[in-house]
Design a protein around this motif. Structure first.
Motif, PDB file in Angstrom:
ATOM      1  N   LYS A 183       0.809  -1.225   0.000  1.00 28.16           N
ATOM      2  CA  LYS A 183       0.000   0.000   0.000  1.00 28.16           C
ATOM      3  C   LYS A 183       0.844   1.278   0.000  1.00 28.16           C
ATOM      4  CE  LYS A 183      -4.267  -1.831   1.971  1.00 28.16           C
ATOM      5  NZ  LYS A 183      -5.274  -1.744   3.050  1.00 28.16           N
ATOM      6  N   LEU A 184       2.001   1.245   0.665  1.00 29.17           N
ATOM      7  CA  LEU A 184       2.838   2.444   0.676  1.00 29.17           C
ATOM      8  C   LEU A 184       3.349   2.744  -0.726  1.00 29.17           C
ATOM      9  CD1 LEU A 184       4.141   4.699   2.266  1.00 29.17           C
ATOM     10  CD2 LEU A 184       6.020   3.155   2.866  1.00 29.17           C
ATOM     11  N   SER A 185       3.781   1.718  -1.446  1.00 29.35           N
ATOM     12  CA  SER A 185       4.214   1.909  -2.836  1.00 29.35           C
ATOM     13  C   SER A 185       3.059   2.378  -3.708  1.00 29.35           C
ATOM     14  CB  SER A 185       4.776   0.596  -3.393  1.00 29.35           C
ATOM     15  OG  SER A 185       5.986   0.259  -2.777  1.00 29.35           O
ATOM     16  N   HIS A 186       1.863   1.866  -3.419  1.00 34.73           N
ATOM     17  CA  HIS A 186       0.674   2.292  -4.170  1.00 34.73           C
ATOM     18  C   HIS A 186       0.464   3.798  -4.065  1.00 34.73           C
ATOM     19  CE1 HIS A 186      -3.526   2.691  -5.417  1.00 34.73           C
ATOM     20  NE2 HIS A 186      -3.775   3.240  -4.240  1.00 34.73           N
ATOM     21  N   TRP A 187       0.572   4.324  -2.856  1.00 35.16           N
ATOM     22  CA  TRP A 187       0.331   5.761  -2.686  1.00 35.16           C
ATOM     23  C   TRP A 187       1.478   6.600  -3.236  1.00 35.16           C
ATOM     24  CZ3 TRP A 187      -4.344   7.012  -2.412  1.00 35.16           C
ATOM     25  CH2 TRP A 187      -5.274   6.248  -1.699  1.00 35.16           C
ATOM     26  N   ILE A 188       2.697   6.072  -3.185  1.00 34.22           N
ATOM     27  CA  ILE A 188       3.805   6.791  -3.822  1.00 34.22           C
ATOM     28  C   ILE A 188       3.569   6.853  -5.326  1.00 34.22           C
ATOM     29  CG2 ILE A 188       6.281   6.711  -4.319  1.00 34.22           C
ATOM     30  CD1 ILE A 188       6.705   5.431  -1.591  1.00 34.22           C
ATOM     31  N   HIS A 189       3.061   5.758  -5.883  1.00 33.30           N
ATOM     32  CA  HIS A 189       2.736   5.737  -7.315  1.00 33.30           C
ATOM     33  C   HIS A 189       1.646   6.760  -7.638  1.00 33.30           C
ATOM     34  CE1 HIS A 189       1.504   4.284 -11.265  1.00 33.30           C
ATOM     35  NE2 HIS A 189       0.274   4.204 -10.806  1.00 33.30           N
ATOM     36  N   VAL A 190       0.615   6.837  -6.804  1.00 35.53           N
ATOM     37  CA  VAL A 190      -0.453   7.817  -7.022  1.00 35.53           C
ATOM     38  C   VAL A 190       0.117   9.231  -6.983  1.00 35.53           C
ATOM     39  CG1 VAL A 190      -2.583   8.789  -6.049  1.00 35.53           C
ATOM     40  CG2 VAL A 190      -2.256   6.307  -6.103  1.00 35.53           C
ATOM     41  N   ALA A 191       1.045   9.479  -6.060  1.00 37.68           N
ATOM     42  CA  ALA A 191       1.642  10.810  -5.941  1.00 37.68           C
ATOM     43  C   ALA A 191       2.543  11.147  -7.128  1.00 37.68           C
ATOM     44  CB  ALA A 191       2.441  10.913  -4.646  1.00 37.68           C
ATOM     45  N   LEU A 192       3.051  10.113  -7.824  1.00 43.35           N
ATOM     46  CA  LEU A 192       4.011  10.330  -8.909  1.00 43.35           C
ATOM     47  C   LEU A 192       3.472   9.879 -10.258  1.00 43.35           C
ATOM     48  CD1 LEU A 192       7.281   9.092  -7.151  1.00 43.35           C
ATOM     49  CD2 LEU A 192       6.571  11.445  -7.531  1.00 43.35           C
ATOM     50  N   GLN A 193       2.165   9.964 -10.444  1.00 40.33           N
ATOM     51  CA  GLN A 193       1.558   9.461 -11.675  1.00 40.33           C
ATOM     52  C   GLN A 193       2.121  10.128 -12.930  1.00 40.33           C
ATOM     53  OE1 GLN A 193      -2.700   9.661 -11.329  1.00 40.33           O
ATOM     54  NE2 GLN A 193      -2.854   7.589 -10.507  1.00 40.33           N
ATOM     55  N   LYS A 194       2.495  11.387 -12.839  1.00 41.12           N
ATOM     56  CA  LYS A 194       2.994  12.113 -14.008  1.00 41.12           C
ATOM     57  C   LYS A 194       4.513  12.052 -14.133  1.00 41.12           C
ATOM     58  CE  LYS A 194      -0.888  15.374 -14.020  1.00 41.12           C
ATOM     59  NZ  LYS A 194      -1.290  16.808 -13.983  1.00 41.12           N
ATOM     60  N   ALA A 195       5.168  11.405 -13.198  1.00 43.30           N
ATOM     61  CA  ALA A 195       6.628  11.312 -13.219  1.00 43.30           C
ATOM     62  C   ALA A 195       7.087  10.209 -14.162  1.00 43.30           C
ATOM     63  CB  ALA A 195       7.163  11.068 -11.811  1.00 43.30           C
ATOM     64  N   GLU A 196       8.233  10.406 -14.790  1.00 37.94           N
ATOM     65  CA  GLU A 196       8.765   9.446 -15.753  1.00 37.94           C
ATOM     66  C   GLU A 196       9.781   8.513 -15.096  1.00 37.94           C
ATOM     67  OE1 GLU A 196      10.469  11.670 -18.902  1.00 37.94           O
ATOM     68  OE2 GLU A 196       8.559  12.349 -19.723  1.00 37.94           O
ATOM     69  N   ASP A 197       9.844   7.296 -15.645  1.00 39.23           N
ATOM     70  CA  ASP A 197      10.866   6.324 -15.256  1.00 39.23           C
ATOM     71  C   ASP A 197      10.896   6.083 -13.748  1.00 39.23           C
ATOM     72  OD1 ASP A 197      12.817   4.515 -15.853  1.00 39.23           O
ATOM     73  OD2 ASP A 197      14.463   5.960 -15.834  1.00 39.23           O
ATOM     74  N   VAL A 198       9.747   5.698 -13.211  1.00 41.44           N
ATOM     75  CA  VAL A 198       9.639   5.378 -11.785  1.00 41.44           C
ATOM     76  C   VAL A 198       9.396   3.873 -11.647  1.00 41.44           C
ATOM     77  CG1 VAL A 198       8.384   5.769  -9.637  1.00 41.44           C
ATOM     78  CG2 VAL A 198       8.734   7.657 -11.234  1.00 41.44           C
ATOM     79  N   HIS A 199      10.177   3.231 -10.807  1.00 44.57           N
ATOM     80  CA  HIS A 199      10.061   1.785 -10.619  1.00 44.57           C
ATOM     81  C   HIS A 199       9.886   1.463  -9.143  1.00 44.57           C
ATOM     82  CE1 HIS A 199      11.354   0.656 -14.772  1.00 44.57           C
ATOM     83  NE2 HIS A 199      11.882   1.867 -14.705  1.00 44.57           N
ATOM     84  N   PHE A 200       9.240   0.326  -8.887  1.00 40.63           N
ATOM     85  CA  PHE A 200       8.978  -0.090  -7.511  1.00 40.63           C
ATOM     86  C   PHE A 200       9.412  -1.539  -7.323  1.00 40.63           C
ATOM     87  CE2 PHE A 200       5.995   3.319  -8.368  1.00 40.63           C
ATOM     88  CZ  PHE A 200       6.036   4.075  -7.212  1.00 40.63           C
ATOM     89  N   LEU A 201      10.157  -1.783  -6.261  1.00 42.78           N
ATOM     90  CA  LEU A 201      10.516  -3.143  -5.848  1.00 42.78           C
ATOM     91  C   LEU A 201       9.888  -3.381  -4.489  1.00 42.78           C
ATOM     92  CD1 LEU A 201      14.311  -3.413  -6.764  1.00 42.78           C
ATOM     93  CD2 LEU A 201      12.388  -4.466  -7.950  1.00 42.78           C
ATOM     94  N   LEU A 202       9.003  -4.366  -4.398  1.00 43.61           N
ATOM     95  CA  LEU A 202       8.307  -4.665  -3.151  1.00 43.61           C
ATOM     96  C   LEU A 202       8.897  -5.931  -2.553  1.00 43.61           C
ATOM     97  CD1 LEU A 202       6.374  -2.818  -4.875  1.00 43.61           C
ATOM     98  CD2 LEU A 202       4.504  -3.836  -3.604  1.00 43.61           C
ATOM     99  N   VAL A 203       9.596  -5.778  -1.446  1.00 43.67           N
ATOM    100  CA  VAL A 203      10.294  -6.898  -0.810  1.00 43.67           C
ATOM    101  C   VAL A 203       9.445  -7.446   0.328  1.00 43.67           C
ATOM    102  CG1 VAL A 203      12.405  -7.631   0.351  1.00 43.67           C
ATOM    103  CG2 VAL A 203      12.500  -5.797  -1.370  1.00 43.67           C
ATOM    104  N   GLU A 204       9.048  -8.696   0.227  1.00 44.53           N
ATOM    105  CA  GLU A 204       8.222  -9.327   1.259  1.00 44.53           C
ATOM    106  C   GLU A 204       8.550 -10.823   1.272  1.00 44.53           C
ATOM    107  OE1 GLU A 204       6.230 -10.365   4.189  1.00 44.53           O
ATOM    108  OE2 GLU A 204       5.962  -8.246   3.687  1.00 44.53           O
ATOM    109  N   ARG A 205       8.880 -11.361   2.443  1.00 47.07           N
ATOM    110  CA  ARG A 205       9.315 -12.751   2.508  1.00 47.07           C
ATOM    111  C   ARG A 205       8.172 -13.749   2.397  1.00 47.07           C
ATOM    112  NH1 ARG A 205      11.190 -13.313   8.857  1.00 47.07           N
ATOM    113  NH2 ARG A 205       9.160 -12.892   9.811  1.00 47.07           N
ATOM    114  N   SER A 206       6.956 -13.346   2.735  1.00 45.75           N
ATOM    115  CA  SER A 206       5.837 -14.285   2.725  1.00 45.75           C
ATOM    116  C   SER A 206       4.887 -13.982   1.571  1.00 45.75           C
ATOM    117  CB  SER A 206       5.071 -14.221   4.049  1.00 45.75           C
ATOM    118  OG  SER A 206       4.583 -12.910   4.281  1.00 45.75           O
ATOM    119  N   SER A 207       4.122 -14.991   1.216  1.00 46.45           N
ATOM    120  CA  SER A 207       3.094 -14.807   0.195  1.00 46.45           C
ATOM    121  C   SER A 207       1.968 -13.966   0.785  1.00 46.45           C
ATOM    122  CB  SER A 207       2.564 -16.164  -0.258  1.00 46.45           C
ATOM    123  OG  SER A 207       1.560 -16.016  -1.222  1.00 46.45           O
TER     124      SER A 207
END
Length: 471
Positions: A183-207
């Motif tokens: 969810k934190l990455s989701h909101w960062i994405h919403v805040a940066l919708q018009k920004a170029e070349d933005v990538h997200f890596l979500l690190v989580e050990r469990s399914s």
């Protein structure tokens, strides 16, 4: 009456399994095959069934038809999967130290108070309760319950602080440690919708169920989920970082205990041996050849792998200091400079839970709601997990130290542990800070660790912990 009999509680739903799950106080909701009464998992409950189900040898939490075992083992989700290229066992783990017996609690409390008084340490971080317009609509949505609203307020403040530190922008890769649903990455994405070349890596050990990153598959931003323990993650081997070389912004919301230290090691150490845990003579030799040392299974001729990550900033909401571990802790140097070591750390770690022991009432209410079959959300479960603590107060302290004093001592312990992390980041050329990012009625774990890269001398002259003296 017929409607009541098929609501899944008083009776099985139409077309669903007729097995009553005692723990959940309702009937199983799995769909059954044509002409069947029970689902495959509960087929043994059908006395007329000729096929026998047995526990899966890979994971006894589920069962399988005995005559189909060989076929099941080839596709079972619990089957060990090949390790990804970025998996390097224990690359971010520290070195195990032998712990002595923990000092008497009262003696340790006196040490903490004396240390903080002599050093002039304030237990109050700077205030940083902010918000971000990306969450305005969600914050004003009346459909959100109390717990959802609390999480949104925390996410809004984290984004507000990142905005203030200029950590939100294009051409960056945001690595969310302990991502959960993302969810934190989701909101960062919403805040940066018009920004170029933005990538997200979500690190989580469990399914994780109900992941929100799946909603962004058709957007310009790239979302990649790494299912790996932070302890074994070599970020330099992640394809997107190797190919693009984007600056990394590390984020996290309620990154429990040692996970914060593992994340910092993942960002800055890249498998180098822990010099702080070596004898003094060995430390000197290690420091002379630090640039030559790599993890055992990293090829020496792979210069691209051996390179440093371009880390631009950090914004991690801390929690659960009682789950920290001296082995992984990054602030060993900070502790040793003050005459402190593993046994003092163990005591501080345990007593840090006193800062949030008031949440035991919430945890009790949470358990009671489960006993009474009251519906709770996954957000409520997450909040109880992070804000609750299993630590108890020794009986001999109940009369000697009041609840208010214990809470105060707990906060001091948290701050001592966190200042070790500040010291670690400042030694690496970052301007780091601790700030209250939300109020205690929203979350008792309300401190945000932030860091931004600065071009300054790597001394402690500008750090908040320069007022510390050796104890």
């Amino acid at each position: 009456m017929a409607e009541t009999a098929s609501d899944g509680v008083a009776g099985p739903l139409p077309g669903r399994c007729a097995f009553y799950v005692v723990k959940k106080k309702r009937y199983c909701k799995m769909v059954v095959g044509r002409g069947k009464t029970f689902c495959g998992e509960h087929a043994n409950a059908d006395k007329e069934s000729e096929r026998k189900r047995i526990p899966c040898p890979l994971d006894p939490k589920h069962t399988v038809f005995e005559d189909s075992l060989a076929k099941h083992l080839k596709k079972c989700n619990s089957k060990e999967k090949p390790k990804p290229v970025y998996y390097v066992k224990d690359i971010n783990a520290g070195v195990i130290s032998v712990l002595g017996n923990v000092l008497d609690f009262l003696q340790m409390i006196n040490m903490i108070i004396a240390l903080c008084v002599l050093s002039g340490l304030s237990i109050k971080p700077v205030s940083g309760i902010l918000s971000h317009p990306a969450l305005n609509e969600a914050l004003s949505d009346p459909k959100n319950g109390n717990f959802a609203f609390k999480h949104l307020k925390q996410q809004a403040s984290i984004l507000g602080n990142m905005e203030a530190l200029e950590l939100l922008g294009p051409h960056r890769c945001y690595v969310e440690f302990g991502a959960g649903k993302g969810k934190l990455s989701h909101w960062i994405h919403v805040a940066l919708q018009k920004a170029e070349d933005v990538h997200f890596l979500l690190v989580e050990r469990s399914s994780t169920r109900f992941k929100v990153d799946g909603k962004h598959k058709n957007t310009d931003s790239a979302f990649d989920r790494l299912q790996v323990d932070i302890q074994h993650l070599d970020l330099r081997k992640v394809p997107i970082l190797r190919e693009k070389g984007l600056p990394v912004i590390a984020v996290g919301k309620h990154l429990c205990g040692a996970a914060t230290d593992l994340a910092l090691r993942c960002l800055f150490e890249h498998g180098l041996k822990d010099k702080d845990s070596q004898p003094p003579t060995k430390r000197i030799k290690l420091s002379e050849r630090a640039e030559e040392e790599t993890a055992p299974d990293i090829p020496a001729d792979d210069k691209e792998i051996r390179g440093q990550l371009a880390v631009s900033g950090v914004a991690i909401a801390l929690c659960c200091h009682h789950r920290c571990d001296w082995k992984h802790y990054v602030g060993k140097e900070f502790f040793r400079e003050r005459g402190l070591g593993p046994r003092e750390f163990a005591a501080f770690q345990r007593m840090s839970s006193w800062a949030t022991c008031g949440m035991s009432r919430v945890s009790h209410a949470h358990k009671k709601s489960l006993q009474e079959n009251v519906s709770i959300t996954e957000d409520e479960e997450e909040q109880a997990e992070h804000d609750g603590s299993d630590e108890t107060v020794p009986d001999n302290l109940n009369s000697a130290v009041s609840a208010e004093e214990r809470e105060h001592i707990g906060r001091l312990c948290k701050m001592l542990i966190d200042h070790g992390r500040l010291h670690y980041l400042q030694r690496r050329g970052f301007k780091s800070n601790l700030r209250y990012y939300t109020t205690r009625d929203v979350s008792l774990e309300n401190v945000l660790l932030t860091a931004i890269m600065t071009i300054v001398d790597n001394s402690l002259s500008s750090s908040e912990d320069t007022s510390f003296t050796k104890f």
